[in-house]
Design a protein around this motif. Structure first.
Motif, mmCIF file in Angstrom:
data_model
loop_
_atom_site.group_PDB
_atom_site.id
_atom_site.type_symbol
_atom_site.label_atom_id
_atom_site.label_comp_id
_atom_site.label_asym_id
_atom_site.label_seq_id
_atom_site.Cartn_x
_atom_site.Cartn_y
_atom_site.Cartn_z
ATOM 1 N N GLU A 83 -69.211 94.057 7.887
ATOM 2 C CA GLU A 83 -69.029 95.506 8.034
ATOM 3 C C GLU A 83 -69.829 96.052 9.211
ATOM 4 O O GLU A 83 -69.352 96.930 9.935
ATOM 5 N N ILE A 84 -71.030 95.525 9.418
ATOM 6 C CA ILE A 84 -71.857 95.988 10.538
ATOM 7 C C ILE A 84 -71.216 95.589 11.868
ATOM 8 O O ILE A 84 -71.112 96.410 12.793
ATOM 9 N N ILE A 85 -70.772 94.351 11.975
ATOM 10 C CA ILE A 85 -70.119 93.890 13.219
ATOM 11 C C ILE A 85 -68.848 94.691 13.476
ATOM 12 O O ILE A 85 -68.591 95.128 14.605
ATOM 13 N N SER A 86 -68.077 94.917 12.439
ATOM 14 C CA SER A 86 -66.846 95.688 12.579
ATOM 15 C C SER A 86 -67.136 97.118 13.031
ATOM 16 O O SER A 86 -66.473 97.636 13.937
ATOM 17 N N THR A 87 -68.126 97.734 12.421
ATOM 18 C CA THR A 87 -68.485 99.109 12.788
ATOM 19 C C THR A 87 -68.973 99.189 14.225
ATOM 20 O O THR A 87 -68.591 100.103 14.972
#
Length: 111
Positions: free
Chosen positions: A5-9
């Protein structure tokens, strides 16, 4: 929050920021030939970053294939459209004379 989720965000936010700076560049440049660069290169790069972020978030979903196809379509069509717009602007003499002059030409006083 998981690492995915962090990488995607981060990818989506960076892509959106690059696309925003490209749109500001389109507004700030004064003629068609100058506007072609921010309208194609950074805009396409920002779009690919957003697609990458969405692809990371989707994981192994079937929709990732559609994101890849949309990204390839953007990569293929953006340079072609920019080349055609540049040809048209040059042919209709709507380009800034400083951009179309060869480097060996000496500018006159009226330019």
């Amino acid at each position: 929050m998981s690492a995915v989720e962090i990488i995607s965000t981060v990818l989506v936010l960076v892509g959106a920021a690059v696309a925003l700076t490209a749109s500001i560049g389109v507004l700030r440049f004064r003629d068609t030939l100058s506007r072609m660069h921010p309208a194609t290169k950074p805009q396409t790069f920002g779009l690919l970053l957003v697609f990458s972020g969405a692809g990371v978030r989707l994981g192994h979903n079937v929709d990732v294939g559609m994101l890849i196809l949309a990204g390839l379509f953007a990569l293929i069509t953006a340079p072609v459209v920019a080349q055609r717009v540049g040809q048209l602007a040059y042919r209709e003499q709507r380009a800034d004379s400083g951009l179309t002059r060869s480097p060996t030409e000496v500018p006159t006083r009226d330019e």
